[in-house]
Design an enzyme around this catalytic site. Structure first.
Site, PDB file in Angstrom:
ATOM      1  N   HIS A  33       0.758  -1.213  -0.096  1.00 42.43           N
ATOM      2  CA  HIS A  33       0.126   0.002  -0.009  1.00 42.43           C
ATOM      3  C   HIS A  33       1.028   1.482   0.050  1.00 42.43           C
ATOM      4  O   HIS A  33       1.472   1.405   0.832  1.00 42.43           O
ATOM      5  CB  HIS A  33      -0.893  -0.031   1.356  1.00 42.43           C
ATOM      6  CG  HIS A  33      -1.602   1.118   1.429  1.00 42.43           C
ATOM      7  ND1 HIS A  33      -3.000   1.030   1.051  1.00 42.43           N
ATOM      8  CD2 HIS A  33      -1.553   2.338   1.966  1.00 42.43           C
ATOM      9  CE1 HIS A  33      -3.737   2.337   1.433  1.00 42.43           C
ATOM     10  NE2 HIS A  33      -2.760   3.082   1.842  1.00 42.43           N
ATOM     11  N   ASP A  35       1.104   5.341   0.045  1.00 33.61           N
ATOM     12  CA  ASP A  35       0.159   6.604   0.447  1.00 33.61           C
ATOM     13  C   ASP A  35       1.066   7.629  -0.558  1.00 33.61           C
ATOM     14  O   ASP A  35       2.087   7.931  -0.617  1.00 33.61           O
ATOM     15  CB  ASP A  35       0.220   7.077   1.677  1.00 33.61           C
ATOM     16  CG  ASP A  35      -0.180   6.082   2.936  1.00 33.61           C
ATOM     17  OD1 ASP A  35      -1.412   5.671   2.402  1.00 33.61           O
ATOM     18  OD2 ASP A  35       0.404   5.684   3.862  1.00 33.61           O
ATOM     19  N   HIS A  65      -3.035   4.701  -2.517  1.00 33.59           N
ATOM     20  CA  HIS A  65      -4.111   5.313  -1.603  1.00 33.59           C
ATOM     21  C   HIS A  65      -3.788   6.996  -1.995  1.00 33.59           C
ATOM     22  O   HIS A  65      -2.898   7.509  -1.451  1.00 33.59           O
ATOM     23  CB  HIS A  65      -3.696   5.039  -0.185  1.00 33.59           C
ATOM     24  CG  HIS A  65      -4.873   5.928   0.635  1.00 33.59           C
ATOM     25  ND1 HIS A  65      -4.559   5.668   2.031  1.00 33.59           N
ATOM     26  CD2 HIS A  65      -5.928   6.515   0.316  1.00 33.59           C
ATOM     27  CE1 HIS A  65      -5.760   6.411   2.579  1.00 33.59           C
ATOM     28  NE2 HIS A  65      -6.452   6.701   1.650  1.00 33.59           N
ATOM     29  N   GLY A 140      -3.600  11.416   6.743  1.00 34.42           N
ATOM     30  CA  GLY A 140      -2.368  12.336   6.551  1.00 34.42           C
ATOM     31  C   GLY A 140      -1.199  12.231   7.087  1.00 34.42           C
ATOM     32  O   GLY A 140      -0.013  12.642   6.596  1.00 34.42           O
ATOM     33  N   GLY A 143       1.580   6.912  12.299  1.00 40.86           N
ATOM     34  CA  GLY A 143       1.923   6.754  13.590  1.00 40.86           C
ATOM     35  C   GLY A 143       0.712   7.583  14.724  1.00 40.86           C
ATOM     36  O   GLY A 143       1.127   7.558  15.955  1.00 40.86           O
ATOM     37  N   ASP A 169      -7.352   1.468   7.893  1.00 37.11           N
ATOM     38  CA  ASP A 169      -6.217   2.105   7.672  1.00 37.11           C
ATOM     39  C   ASP A 169      -5.826   3.419   8.719  1.00 37.11           C
ATOM     40  O   ASP A 169      -6.658   4.209   8.711  1.00 37.11           O
ATOM     41  CB  ASP A 169      -5.623   2.854   6.308  1.00 37.11           C
ATOM     42  CG  ASP A 169      -4.475   3.420   6.186  1.00 37.11           C
ATOM     43  OD1 ASP A 169      -3.661   3.297   6.992  1.00 37.11           O
ATOM     44  OD2 ASP A 169      -4.299   4.140   5.036  1.00 37.11           O
ATOM     45  N   GLY A 170      -4.917   2.740   9.805  1.00 42.08           N
ATOM     46  CA  GLY A 170      -4.596   3.787  10.627  1.00 42.08           C
ATOM     47  C   GLY A 170      -4.501   3.086  11.977  1.00 42.08           C
ATOM     48  O   GLY A 170      -5.543   2.686  12.676  1.00 42.08           O
ATOM     49  N   GLY A 171      -3.343   3.171  12.862  1.00 45.03           N
ATOM     50  CA  GLY A 171      -3.370   2.790  14.078  1.00 45.03           C
ATOM     51  C   GLY A 171      -3.458   1.155  14.194  1.00 45.03           C
ATOM     52  O   GLY A 171      -3.792   0.711  15.439  1.00 45.03           O
TER      53      GLY A 171
END
Length: 223
Positions: A33, A35, A65, A140, A143, A169-171
């Site tokens: 993936h 970004d 993405h 954006g 982390g 997606d995220g954390g």
């Protein structure tokens, strides 16, 4: 079927760092993936040149993405570099129908919704999509801390379609991945948990272990 999708993340801004991270997870994953942020969608900018990815796209399945203004403009350049799945954030997408139609010419297509965007922000039929991506942070920056309340959108999507793979997606880490799976997510983008300790193979195995446990629990409950 669950899939862990490594992402070099938004902090790897030079090609040398991106290539290093891709090499580290190359033996582990089927999909990578990437970004792409243009500084207009969010107060951040990533590596924007698709051409160097050609070194890897023959051997791995790459999804991009697009956290950008008017993401349709990025589809063909990344397709030319060998990308096969195109996921666009809807927030700065002028025409979802046009984006989906263009992406379908080159591969798979998905739409992504950010923290503040409801499921109703997707205005094309789910039947036209190959995936929906739910951000479980504010899009954006890598982390950030996983926001469990955003999984309500995964619940809503899972209730609307039992075929479309839902990506989060995220954390994502060894605690949050099982929670997301319980709500109906099937693809899990992992960044900081894989790379922060520079031991992605060990971290990937931990994620896989948690998903295997979740799958066993699900199968037991169905018996």
């Amino acid at each position: 079927m669950y899939e862990i999708i490594p992402s070099p993340g938004t902090q790897a801004k030079e090609w040398s760092e991106l290539a290093k991270r891709i090499e580290l997870v190359k033996p582990l994953a089927k999909t990578i993936h990437i970004d792409v942020i243009d500084g207009k969608f969010a107060d951040n900018t990533t590596f924007l040149d698709p051409d160097p990815f050609k070194a890897f796209t023959k051997d791995l399945f790459f999804e991009v993405h697009l956290m950008v203004e008017d993401p349709i403009k990025y589809i063909k350049p990344f397709a030319d570099a060998g990308f096969k799945r195109f996921i666009g954030q809807v927030e700065k997408m002028p025409d979802q129908v046009a984006f989906v139609a263009e992406a379908q010419m080159w591969g798979e297509v998905g739409l992504a919704i950010d923290k503040q965007t409801p499921v109703s922000g997707i205005t094309v039929p789910f039947a036209d999509l190959d995936t929906v991506l739910v951000m479980t942070i504010q899009a954006g920056f890598s982390g950030q801390t996983f926001l469990e309340e955003l999984l309500a959108k995964v619940d809503e999507l899972a209730a609307k379609t039992d075929i479309l793979p839902i990506e989060v997606d995220g954390g994502i880490n060894d605690e949050t991945i099982a929670v997301a799976a319980e709500h109906g997510a099937r693809r899990f983008v992992a960044t900081s948990f894989l790379f922060d300790l520079q031991t992605p193979a060990e971290q990937f195995a931990l994620l896989r272990k948690e998903l295997d446990k979740e799958q066993e629990l699900t199968q037991t409950s169905l018996q």
